[in-house]
Design a protein around this motif. Structure first.
Motif, short mmCIF file in Angstrom:
data_model
loop_
_atom_site.label_atom_id
_atom_site.label_comp_id
_atom_site.label_asym_id
_atom_site.label_seq_id
_atom_site.Cartn_x
_atom_site.Cartn_y
_atom_site.Cartn_z
N ILE A 24 10.51 5.22 22.07
CA ILE A 24 9.25 5.77 21.56
C ILE A 24 9.35 6.12 20.06
CG2 ILE A 24 7.66 7.71 21.74
CD1 ILE A 24 8.14 7.67 24.74
N PRO A 25 10.45 6.73 19.59
CA PRO A 25 10.56 7.02 18.13
C PRO A 25 10.44 5.78 17.27
CG PRO A 25 12.18 8.29 19.34
CD PRO A 25 11.58 7.33 20.33
N ALA A 26 11.00 4.68 17.75
CA ALA A 26 10.91 3.44 16.97
C ALA A 26 9.46 2.98 16.86
CB ALA A 26 11.78 2.37 17.61
N ILE A 27 8.73 3.10 17.97
CA ILE A 27 7.31 2.70 17.97
C ILE A 27 6.52 3.55 16.99
CG2 ILE A 27 5.21 2.57 19.36
CD1 ILE A 27 7.00 1.95 21.77
N LEU A 28 6.74 4.87 17.00
CA LEU A 28 6.02 5.77 16.08
C LEU A 28 6.35 5.47 14.63
CD1 LEU A 28 6.39 9.17 17.99
CD2 LEU A 28 4.34 7.74 17.80
N THR A 29 7.61 5.15 14.35
CA THR A 29 8.02 4.83 12.97
C THR A 29 7.29 3.60 12.46
OG1 THR A 29 10.20 5.80 13.37
CG2 THR A 29 9.97 4.31 11.47
N VAL A 30 7.23 2.58 13.29
CA VAL A 30 6.54 1.34 12.89
C VAL A 30 5.05 1.61 12.67
CG1 VAL A 30 5.90 -0.98 13.65
CG2 VAL A 30 8.22 -0.13 14.04
N ALA A 31 4.46 2.42 13.52
CA ALA A 31 3.02 2.72 13.40
C ALA A 31 2.72 3.48 12.11
CB ALA A 31 2.56 3.53 14.61
N LEU A 32 3.55 4.48 11.81
CA LEU A 32 3.35 5.25 10.58
C LEU A 32 3.53 4.37 9.35
CD1 LEU A 32 5.20 8.58 11.51
CD2 LEU A 32 2.73 8.23 11.26
N PHE A 33 4.51 3.50 9.34
CA PHE A 33 4.73 2.61 8.20
C PHE A 33 3.54 1.69 8.01
CE2 PHE A 33 7.07 0.30 5.13
CZ PHE A 33 6.76 -1.04 5.31
N THR A 34 3.00 1.21 9.14
CA THR A 34 1.82 0.32 9.06
C THR A 34 0.62 1.05 8.46
OG1 THR A 34 2.62 -0.87 11.01
CG2 THR A 34 0.32 -1.20 10.37
N LEU A 35 0.39 2.30 8.92
CA LEU A 35 -0.72 3.08 8.37
C LEU A 35 -0.53 3.36 6.88
CD1 LEU A 35 -1.29 5.68 11.25
CD2 LEU A 35 -2.81 3.81 10.58
N PHE A 36 0.67 3.69 6.49
CA PHE A 36 0.95 3.94 5.07
C PHE A 36 0.66 2.72 4.22
CE2 PHE A 36 2.91 5.74 1.42
CZ PHE A 36 3.65 4.73 0.84
N LEU A 37 1.08 1.55 4.74
CA LEU A 37 0.86 0.31 4.00
C LEU A 37 -0.64 0.03 3.87
CD1 LEU A 37 2.17 -2.16 2.69
CD2 LEU A 37 2.17 -3.26 4.93
N ILE A 38 -1.40 0.29 4.95
CA ILE A 38 -2.85 0.04 4.91
C ILE A 38 -3.53 0.95 3.88
CG2 ILE A 38 -4.99 0.24 6.22
CD1 ILE A 38 -3.37 -0.62 8.71
N PHE A 39 -3.19 2.27 3.91
CA PHE A 39 -3.80 3.21 2.97
C PHE A 39 -3.41 2.89 1.52
CE2 PHE A 39 -4.17 6.19 6.68
CZ PHE A 39 -5.56 6.26 6.66
N SER A 40 -2.20 2.43 1.31
CA SER A 40 -1.76 2.06 -0.05
C SER A 40 -2.57 0.89 -0.57
CB SER A 40 -0.28 1.72 -0.04
OG SER A 40 0.50 2.84 0.32
N LEU A 41 -2.82 -0.08 0.29
CA LEU A 41 -3.61 -1.24 -0.12
C LEU A 41 -5.06 -0.84 -0.44
CD1 LEU A 41 -2.29 -3.90 2.44
CD2 LEU A 41 -1.82 -3.80 -0.02
#
Length: 233
Positions: A24-41
């Motif tokens: 589960i921690p790995a899944i949350l890490t990937v999700a947070l990174f994806t959201l960060f990348l989207i907001f940065s764009l």
């Protein structure tokens, strides 16, 4: 050694080849990174999209600032010091006076126009005049009017020790200076007051006491050495 049955071997083989579970921690890490990348764009897109508009507004602001700086008039000095042959006369300039008169006076002071200028008419208990003469008839008329209008009500700006000039005439290049030594209500229509004496009244009175001829001209020359402008005294 006991033999393992074929069925048990098949079960053990399936267990080894089965996919491993994702934590589960790995899944949350990937999700947070994806959201960060989207907001940065999204932020980058908005910045570059709005940049031309903001730049135009900044340029317009700078242009307005430059225009305001160019159109602002220099501040009017608060005081003027008239150095005479009898001593210094310190005067306060009226900022609410006629702008044309005040600007002309300041301009002439800066050019040294008043250096060596004589007081060519001295009328006791009335007025001292310096600058370009208007002829001998003007002081005679004024002294008669002054006597006739002595009982008239005076305004504060036409009391003694006020400084003014004749109304500016576009055809005249000169500039008269009048220092009143008594209230002069009859000159309301002739003089434009632009200052008052705040120190040196005794100097004015000393000039007033000089001997004059029948035309009110001083027998011994007395005049202005120079006039300087001051912000503070």
């Amino acid at each position: 050694m006991a033999r393992i049955k074929p069925q048990q071997l098949l079960i053990q083989s399936k267990k080894k080849k089965g996919p491993s579970r994702v934590s589960i921690p790995a899944i949350l890490t990937v999700a947070l990174f994806t959201l960060f990348l989207i907001f940065s764009l999204i932020g980058t897109y908005r910045h570059w999209h709005n940049r031309p508009k903001n730049q135009a507004e900044m340029d317009l602001t700078f242009e307005r600032s430059d225009l305001t700086t160019q159109t602002e008039k220099p501040s009017v000095p608060k005081y003027a010091i008239i150095e005479t042959g009898k001593g210094a006369i310190k005067m306060e300039l009226y900022k609410d006076a006629s702008s044309d008169v005040l600007e002309k006076f300041i301009e002439l002071c800066k050019k040294g126009h008043f250096k060596g200028m004589l007081f060519h008419h001295v009328i006791k208990n009335y007025v001292i005049q310096g600058g370009e003469s208007q002829g001998d008839t003007a002081p005679h008329d004024w002294i008669l009017n002054g006597k006739n209008g002595a009982k008239l009500t005076t305004s504060p700006k036409h009391e003694a020790f006020m400084i003014g000039t004749t109304k500016l005439n576009p055809n005249r290049k000169g500039f008269d200076i009048f220092i009143t030594t008594a209230p002069i209500p009859d000159l309301n229509e002739k003089l434009l007051i632009f200052g008052r004496v705040i120190q040196g009244e005794d100097v004015v009175q000393e000039i007033e006491e000089v001997d004059t001829d029948e035309h009110y001209k001083p027998k011994s020359p007395v005049g202005i050495v120079d006039i300087s402008l001051k912000e503070d005294l």
